[in-house]
Structures are given as C-alpha cells and as structure tokens.
Design a protein around this motif. Sequence first.
Motif, short mmCIF file in Angstrom:
data_model
loop_
_atom_site.label_atom_id
_atom_site.label_comp_id
_atom_site.label_asym_id
_atom_site.label_seq_id
_atom_site.Cartn_x
_atom_site.Cartn_y
_atom_site.Cartn_z
N THR A 1 58.67 -10.14 10.35
CA THR A 1 58.08 -8.82 10.22
C THR A 1 57.73 -8.24 11.58
O THR A 1 57.51 -8.98 12.55
CB THR A 1 56.81 -8.86 9.35
N VAL B 1 54.15 -6.09 5.69
CA VAL B 1 55.55 -5.79 5.39
C VAL B 1 55.69 -4.30 5.06
O VAL B 1 54.95 -3.77 4.23
CB VAL B 1 56.07 -6.61 4.18
N LEU C 1 56.32 -11.65 -1.83
CA LEU C 1 55.75 -11.42 -0.51
C LEU C 1 54.22 -11.36 -0.57
O LEU C 1 53.53 -11.93 0.28
CB LEU C 1 56.32 -10.14 0.10
N SER D 1 52.78 -14.66 -1.07
CA SER D 1 52.90 -15.46 0.15
C SER D 1 51.91 -15.03 1.22
O SER D 1 51.92 -15.57 2.33
CB SER D 1 54.33 -15.33 0.70
N TYR E 1 51.39 -11.73 2.36
CA TYR E 1 51.68 -10.51 3.10
C TYR E 1 51.00 -9.30 2.46
O TYR E 1 50.86 -9.22 1.23
CB TYR E 1 53.18 -10.24 3.14
N VAL F 1 51.85 -5.78 1.65
CA VAL F 1 53.10 -5.04 1.52
C VAL F 1 52.82 -3.55 1.31
O VAL F 1 52.09 -3.18 0.39
CB VAL F 1 53.94 -5.57 0.35
#
Length: 301
Positions: free
Chosen positions: A18, A24, A55, A58, A60, A62
């Motif tokens: 990223t 993200v 994502l 995990s 992130y 976003v």
Amino acid sequence: MPIRLHDTRRKEKVNFTTLEPGKVSMYVCGVTVYDRCHLGHARCYLAFDLIHRWLEASGYDVHYVQNFTDIDDKIIHRANEIDGDWQALVEKNIDAYYEDMDALNILRADVYPRCTEYVDDMIRITQDLIDKGHAYVANDGVYFHVESAPEKYGQLTGQSIDAVRSGAGGRVDETGSGKRDHKDFALWKAAKPNEPTWASPWGPGRPGWHIECTAMSLDHFEKEFDIHGGGHDLRFPHHEAEIFQGECHTGHSPVVHHWLHNGFVNIDGEKMSKSLGNFWTIRDILTKVDAMVLRFALINA
C-alpha cells in the motif's frame, strides 16, 4: 505472511503493498444504470466485497469508492424507448442496485460518485490533455491521441501497438468526424438531437465513457491509489484508456498500483451480458434461490 493478489498489469501474483501503511485506497468501476443488475454484476461486486472484507479483517483501513455511470449511450437509448426521462430511469435503477446488493449482503462502498457530478472535472482534464498534446478537437468532439503515448498501449491486455498498427490496413476516418486514428477514443462527444448536453470549450456535448472514471478516481485519491478493480471485460478499452488519461494528465506513473479483474459468469460458453440477451437479473434469481445460497455459489465458483 503477505497478502498476494493477481495483478493484471504485472500478469502475475504479487505481494500486496500500500502507498500508506495500514490504509487501502480502492476504486471499482460501477454499473451503468440503464437496467436491473444481472448475475454477472453480482459476481463482480461480490468478488470485490470479499477483497474489501478480507483487507479490513486483516487490519487495513479501506477507503472504497465505486461509481455510477449515470449518463451514457445505453441510458439515453433506453430512456428514449420509454418516455425520454433519463434522470428518472437513472434514479430507479440506482435504487434497484442498492436493493439487489443489500440482499446479497454486499457491504456498501464508502462513497458512490456519479458521472454527472464530475463534468467540470472531465472538461478540465480534457483541456489539460489537449494542452499537453495528448488530445485534439475534431468535428464531433475531442479524442485522445493514442500515438502520443505509445509506450502505454496494451499494458493490461498484452496487445502490441506495432501489431495493431500493422493490422490497421491504412484505415482512416471516413465519417467526416476528424478522428485521426482508429485507435483514438472519445473524451468529449459533441451534442446530438434529443440528448442531454453540457456546455464546454468545444461546444455543447457530453463526456466520453472512459474519462469519467479518471476524473472520479483522481478526485478521491489525487495522483495515485492502491487498487483499481472491475470485470475482465473492462481491461480493454476502458481501463487501458484510464491508464492513458490518468498518467498523461498527472505526469505520474503508475497512477494505479494494483489492477484487479474478476472473471465472467458464462452461459453455454459465452459471457453473460445484456447485449447477448443471455442474462438473469438478480431480482429474478432471488425469487427462486435464497440470497445466501446464491452468494455461496458465486464465492465457490
């Protein structure tokens, strides 16, 4: 263990990275709202729903942008078949889109920009491309001149511009439009009777299809972002046109760091599509199949 993605531009699986740690930026091409969504649309937005969820799971943060194409040849044609009210058609089908995606438990994007909200931005970008020698004014609008940046051709499809040149057979525009090369694509379309139009330095008209996503993605993410997604059929010409426009306008390469494309839903060996008439709408399917059964079947395919 790193997340790995199949990057269309690199043509291989790569480690996901990223621009900003822990965040993200993701733009996915949305629907052209001239009709109800079909199973192929469900496949696309479910694929990116899984990426969105994975994502976030995990760790992130976003920022997910998905557009609506709310002015287009198909919208105009469909509206003229009914009552000519293209705006009413757009609103009806945007409402239907949310209904269908909510039924499939697809998380909503953070923002849904509409093409018609960005006409001024599209005009500004088009003028900049003209000023930089990447676009030109013709009788029927403004075109991007592909030969002004030949090194960018075929980055998603692997097509060679030399092969396209040799296969062109010396074809030139015979319509009187002033288009210089068959590879060039429209940035601005001059007004036609019974069509909605906007004022521009090149006369009244409306944007071409490809320029809208460049304008909307750059507005939200400035000169570069992490993920650009869409269906496999958008690689050419739509997404390759975005590479031309975005990189020539910003002077920055790459604008998109990971290109992701989902596969088709096939019926008897052909892509499901409205133009082929071999589609089932999501609404019709959900009268026969539970939404979570459909969701699982598409995830499993």
